[in-house]
Design a protein around this motif. Structure first.
Motif, PDB file in Angstrom:
ATOM      1  N   THR A 124     -10.023 -10.266   0.875  1.00  0.00           N
ATOM      2  CA  THR A 124      -8.923 -11.219   0.947  1.00  0.00           C
ATOM      3  C   THR A 124      -7.634 -10.454   0.680  1.00  0.00           C
ATOM      4  O   THR A 124      -7.431  -9.957  -0.432  1.00  0.00           O
ATOM      5  CB  THR A 124      -9.103 -12.361  -0.077  1.00  0.00           C
ATOM      6  N   PRO A 125      -6.766 -10.302   1.684  1.00  0.00           N
ATOM      7  CA  PRO A 125      -5.627  -9.375   1.549  1.00  0.00           C
ATOM      8  C   PRO A 125      -4.664  -9.740   0.430  1.00  0.00           C
ATOM      9  O   PRO A 125      -4.100  -8.846  -0.205  1.00  0.00           O
ATOM     10  CB  PRO A 125      -4.958  -9.424   2.923  1.00  0.00           C
ATOM     11  N   ARG A 126      -4.445 -11.028   0.182  1.00  0.00           N
ATOM     12  CA  ARG A 126      -3.517 -11.399  -0.884  1.00  0.00           C
ATOM     13  C   ARG A 126      -3.972 -10.819  -2.232  1.00  0.00           C
ATOM     14  O   ARG A 126      -3.160 -10.348  -3.025  1.00  0.00           O
ATOM     15  CB  ARG A 126      -3.404 -12.918  -0.994  1.00  0.00           C
ATOM     16  N   GLU A 127      -5.282 -10.843  -2.478  1.00  0.00           N
ATOM     17  CA  GLU A 127      -5.776 -10.300  -3.739  1.00  0.00           C
ATOM     18  C   GLU A 127      -5.505  -8.806  -3.842  1.00  0.00           C
ATOM     19  O   GLU A 127      -5.152  -8.299  -4.913  1.00  0.00           O
ATOM     20  CB  GLU A 127      -7.273 -10.580  -3.896  1.00  0.00           C
ATOM     21  N   VAL A 128      -5.653  -8.089  -2.736  1.00  0.00           N
ATOM     22  CA  VAL A 128      -5.385  -6.646  -2.755  1.00  0.00           C
ATOM     23  C   VAL A 128      -3.912  -6.392  -3.093  1.00  0.00           C
ATOM     24  O   VAL A 128      -3.586  -5.516  -3.898  1.00  0.00           O
ATOM     25  CB  VAL A 128      -5.748  -6.002  -1.409  1.00  0.00           C
ATOM     26  N   VAL A 129      -3.012  -7.157  -2.469  1.00  0.00           N
ATOM     27  CA  VAL A 129      -1.584  -7.020  -2.767  1.00  0.00           C
ATOM     28  C   VAL A 129      -1.326  -7.231  -4.252  1.00  0.00           C
ATOM     29  O   VAL A 129      -0.654  -6.431  -4.914  1.00  0.00           O
ATOM     30  CB  VAL A 129      -0.764  -8.027  -1.922  1.00  0.00           C
ATOM     31  N   SER A 161       0.825  -1.205   0.000  1.00  0.00           N
ATOM     32  CA  SER A 161       0.000   0.000   0.000  1.00  0.00           C
ATOM     33  C   SER A 161       0.863   1.259   0.000  1.00  0.00           C
ATOM     34  O   SER A 161       0.550   2.240  -0.687  1.00  0.00           O
ATOM     35  CB  SER A 161      -0.928   0.000   1.218  1.00  0.00           C
ATOM     36  N   VAL A 162       1.971   1.236   0.752  1.00  0.00           N
ATOM     37  CA  VAL A 162       2.889   2.376   0.729  1.00  0.00           C
ATOM     38  C   VAL A 162       3.445   2.583  -0.681  1.00  0.00           C
ATOM     39  O   VAL A 162       3.423   3.695  -1.229  1.00  0.00           O
ATOM     40  CB  VAL A 162       4.042   2.173   1.731  1.00  0.00           C
ATOM     41  N   ALA A 163       3.936   1.503  -1.285  1.00  0.00           N
ATOM     42  CA  ALA A 163       4.500   1.609  -2.632  1.00  0.00           C
ATOM     43  C   ALA A 163       3.442   2.057  -3.636  1.00  0.00           C
ATOM     44  O   ALA A 163       3.709   2.882  -4.525  1.00  0.00           O
ATOM     45  CB  ALA A 163       5.088   0.260  -3.052  1.00  0.00           C
ATOM     46  N   PHE A 164       2.240   1.521  -3.503  1.00  0.00           N
ATOM     47  CA  PHE A 164       1.153   1.870  -4.421  1.00  0.00           C
ATOM     48  C   PHE A 164       0.819   3.358  -4.335  1.00  0.00           C
ATOM     49  O   PHE A 164       0.729   4.051  -5.354  1.00  0.00           O
ATOM     50  CB  PHE A 164      -0.083   1.029  -4.103  1.00  0.00           C
ATOM     51  N   HIS A 165       0.638   3.859  -3.124  1.00  0.00           N
ATOM     52  CA  HIS A 165       0.231   5.259  -2.983  1.00  0.00           C
ATOM     53  C   HIS A 165       1.355   6.223  -3.360  1.00  0.00           C
ATOM     54  O   HIS A 165       1.081   7.312  -3.879  1.00  0.00           O
ATOM     55  CB  HIS A 165      -0.280   5.511  -1.563  1.00  0.00           C
ATOM     56  N   ILE A 166       2.578   5.821  -3.115  1.00  0.00           N
ATOM     57  CA  ILE A 166       3.692   6.657  -3.602  1.00  0.00           C
ATOM     58  C   ILE A 166       3.687   6.694  -5.122  1.00  0.00           C
ATOM     59  O   ILE A 166       3.820   7.751  -5.743  1.00  0.00           O
ATOM     60  CB  ILE A 166       5.035   6.126  -3.066  1.00  0.00           C
ATOM     61  N   PHE A 225      -1.708  -3.062 -10.941  1.00  0.00           N
ATOM     62  CA  PHE A 225      -2.262  -1.778 -11.366  1.00  0.00           C
ATOM     63  C   PHE A 225      -1.168  -0.730 -11.512  1.00  0.00           C
ATOM     64  O   PHE A 225      -1.138   0.030 -12.484  1.00  0.00           O
ATOM     65  CB  PHE A 225      -3.310  -1.309 -10.356  1.00  0.00           C
ATOM     66  N   ALA A 226      -0.277  -0.680 -10.533  1.00  0.00           N
ATOM     67  CA  ALA A 226       0.757   0.356 -10.521  1.00  0.00           C
ATOM     68  C   ALA A 226       2.050  -0.084 -11.186  1.00  0.00           C
ATOM     69  O   ALA A 226       2.983   0.715 -11.306  1.00  0.00           O
ATOM     70  CB  ALA A 226       1.048   0.785  -9.085  1.00  0.00           C
ATOM     71  N   ALA A 227       2.123  -1.352 -11.639  1.00  0.00           N
ATOM     72  CA  ALA A 227       3.328  -1.891 -12.268  1.00  0.00           C
ATOM     73  C   ALA A 227       4.567  -1.640 -11.404  1.00  0.00           C
ATOM     74  O   ALA A 227       5.599  -1.150 -11.879  1.00  0.00           O
ATOM     75  CB  ALA A 227       3.518  -1.301 -13.664  1.00  0.00           C
ATOM     76  N   ILE A 228       4.454  -1.991 -10.123  1.00  0.00           N
ATOM     77  CA  ILE A 228       5.549  -1.776  -9.185  1.00  0.00           C
ATOM     78  C   ILE A 228       6.588  -2.877  -9.346  1.00  0.00           C
ATOM     79  O   ILE A 228       6.249  -4.057  -9.439  1.00  0.00           O
ATOM     80  CB  ILE A 228       5.008  -1.765  -7.742  1.00  0.00           C
ATOM     81  N   ASP A 229       7.845  -2.500  -9.390  1.00  0.00           N
ATOM     82  CA  ASP A 229       8.928  -3.479  -9.479  1.00  0.00           C
ATOM     83  C   ASP A 229       9.081  -4.210  -8.142  1.00  0.00           C
ATOM     84  O   ASP A 229       9.028  -3.591  -7.076  1.00  0.00           O
ATOM     85  CB  ASP A 229      10.256  -2.795  -9.829  1.00  0.00           C
ATOM     86  N   VAL A 230       9.279  -5.519  -8.221  1.00  0.00           N
ATOM     87  CA  VAL A 230       9.470  -6.333  -7.022  1.00  0.00           C
ATOM     88  C   VAL A 230      10.802  -7.063  -7.128  1.00  0.00           C
ATOM     89  O   VAL A 230      11.070  -7.737  -8.131  1.00  0.00           O
ATOM     90  CB  VAL A 230       8.330  -7.357  -6.845  1.00  0.00           C
ATOM     91  N   VAL A 231      11.641  -6.911  -6.118  1.00  0.00           N
ATOM     92  CA  VAL A 231      12.923  -7.607  -6.034  1.00  0.00           C
ATOM     93  C   VAL A 231      12.851  -8.554  -4.848  1.00  0.00           C
ATOM     94  O   VAL A 231      12.480  -8.146  -3.736  1.00  0.00           O
ATOM     95  CB  VAL A 231      14.093  -6.612  -5.856  1.00  0.00           C
ATOM     96  N   LEU A 232      13.188  -9.824  -5.062  1.00  0.00           N
ATOM     97  CA  LEU A 232      13.186 -10.801  -3.982  1.00  0.00           C
ATOM     98  C   LEU A 232      14.577 -10.921  -3.386  1.00  0.00           C
ATOM     99  O   LEU A 232      15.530 -11.310  -4.064  1.00  0.00           O
ATOM    100  CB  LEU A 232      12.711 -12.159  -4.495  1.00  0.00           C
ATOM    101  N   GLY A 233      14.690 -10.560  -2.137  1.00  0.00           N
ATOM    102  CA  GLY A 233      15.969 -10.607  -1.450  1.00  0.00           C
ATOM    103  C   GLY A 233      15.814 -10.091  -0.034  1.00  0.00           C
ATOM    104  O   GLY A 233      14.906  -9.308   0.267  1.00  0.00           O
TER     105      GLY A 233
END
Length: 423
Positions: free
Chosen positions: A154-159, A29-34, A165-173
């Motif tokens: 269902t929180p997983r669906e919101v994530v 949610s932080v990343a989305f709103h930013i 929607f926002a095409a946020i980059d995700v790095v696993l580490g």
């Protein structure tokens, strides 16, 4: 509502590289709103750094219940109200299918009896919100809400929908530290160090700003910022279970239950039927308290197993209330997760003293999912605009448990930030 930000080392409209540590609904949610803010400069990047996978902990295993008016009048009341209203607008925009308003019943335990009961006829004044599947032994039933200010998602669906929607980059580490350089009386964040989940190599994400939002493991930030902030935290590890939809495809009435303490099973069940026909149960009892030190040693980060004896107790307690699930019910999954609890049960939301571009948003206790949109909006305002307009963040000051001599900067008013009585 919060104090003005100290000046940043770069121009306010210079591109920002913002890294949010965590992959649950709060961090997302932080990343989305930013990412959606008109105040994000052109050419900026927003990246989520997650140690395992998105919604790996409570956001993948939580009930997703929210109640607009169930706050206690404390400073978190605004989070209840603002987030509830935001969910109602956000979910249709994001295409979230699991969001809906629903009524809530308080249920007292009934006598030990396994025969079918007609609880609708026994409670004619509220028969329209007594679910068909509540056909076992129960005591007093009382309405707690009729669906105007209570809802679920269902929180997983919101994530997942926010990321898409926002095409946020995700790095696993796994984050292992923060790079910073001295800028006057403070330090400025320049990067986030992490160990790549796939390769095991240590790498650095360039960052002008970092927001720590990693649930109970956010207390690791004490080390990442060289002791500039103290973040005492308990992780409350609890088991939950999910029941499969009925085999015959019959609908599952949408009424949530808050059940009284049942000494036969040491449970106080919360039952949340979902639109997909499953029923989620928590309030199973037998929770474990995980210390700050254990969390900083990554306790239950990769594996968080349920307690089988609590699964059995919850099953027995639920089947006593529901003859339908006693005779034809089947468990879909059993699981466990942790909620993060600071000593005063208030979240940590704000800047980390002594650093430019360092923020934390963590410790939201059992309401982290329900508050997520409001917290995301508040942190986006703070990071991008220098102050928060939608929420009073002062009660959630991340430095409230930090000894004055340990805080970043000197013990005086620091570049426009009122330090308050603690100095």
């Amino acid at each position: 509502m919060s104090s003005a930000s100290p000046p940043t080392p770069t121009s306010p409209r210079s591109p920002r590289n913002i890294v949010v540590i965590g992959g649950g609904i709060q961090a997302t949610s932080v990343a989305f709103h930013i990412s959606q803010s008109k105040h994000l400069p052109d050419g900026s990047s927003v990246t989520i750094l997650e140690a395992q996978k998105l919604a790996n902990a409570a956001s993948g295993k939580g009930g997703g219940f929210m109640a607009r008016s169930w706050g206690d009048g404390s400073p978190t009341q605004t989070l209840h109200e603002l987030a509830f209203d935001m969910y109602e607008e956000l979910c249709p925009m994001l295409g979230v299918q699991s969001y809906r308003k629903l009524p809530v019943l308080s249920v007292s335990p009934g006598p030990t009896a396994k025969s079918r009961q007609d609880n609708k006829s026994k409670n004619p004044s509220i028969s329209d919100i007594v679910p068909n599947w509540l056909d076992g032994s129960v005591g007093r039933l009382a309405p707690m809400g009729f669906g105007d200010d209570t809802a679920q998602v269902t929180p997983r669906e919101v994530v997942e929908r926010m990321i898409e929607f926002a095409a946020i980059d995700v790095v696993l580490g796994k984050c292992v530290g923060v790079d910073a350089e001295v800028k006057g009386e403070a330090k400025a964040v320049t990067g986030v160090k992490y160990v790549d989940k796939e390769t095991g190599e240590e790498r650095v994400l360039p960052a002008s700003d970092v927001v720590v939002s990693a649930g109970p493991w956010s207390c690791n930030a004490e080390h990442w910022f060289d002791g500039a902030v103290s973040l005492p935290m308990d992780g409350v590890k609890s088991t939950s279970i999910v029941w499969r939809p009925p085999r015959d495809g019959s609908p599952v009435d949408a009424t949530a239950l808050f059940c009284g303490e049942d000494p036969r099973y040491n449970t106080h069940l919360e039952c949340y039927p979902r639109p997909d026909g499953t029923i989620y149960l928590c309030g199973i009892g037998g929770s474990d308290y995980i210390s700050t030190q254990q969390l900083q040693n990554d306790a239950f980060l990769t594996d968080c197993p349920p307690k089988e004896d609590r699964v059995e107790a919850a099953t027995a307690s639920f089947q006593m209330m529901s003859h339908a699930y006693q005779t034809d019910g089947e468990l879909l999954q059993s699981q466990a997760c942790m909620r993060p609890c600071p000593p005063d049960a208030k979240p940590y939301m704000g800047r980390i003293d002594g650093y430019h571009g360092a923020f934390i948003n963590a410790g939201h206790n059992c309401w982290g999912i329900a508050w997520a949109p409001a917290c995301g909006k508040a942190m986006a305002e703070l990071v991008l605009e220098g102050s928060c307009k939608s929420v009073n963040l002062n009660p959630f000051n991340p430095s409230r448990f930090t000894a004055p001599g340990s805080r970043g900067g000197r013990g005086r008013k620091k570049k426009g930030v009122s330090v308050g009585e603690q100095w």
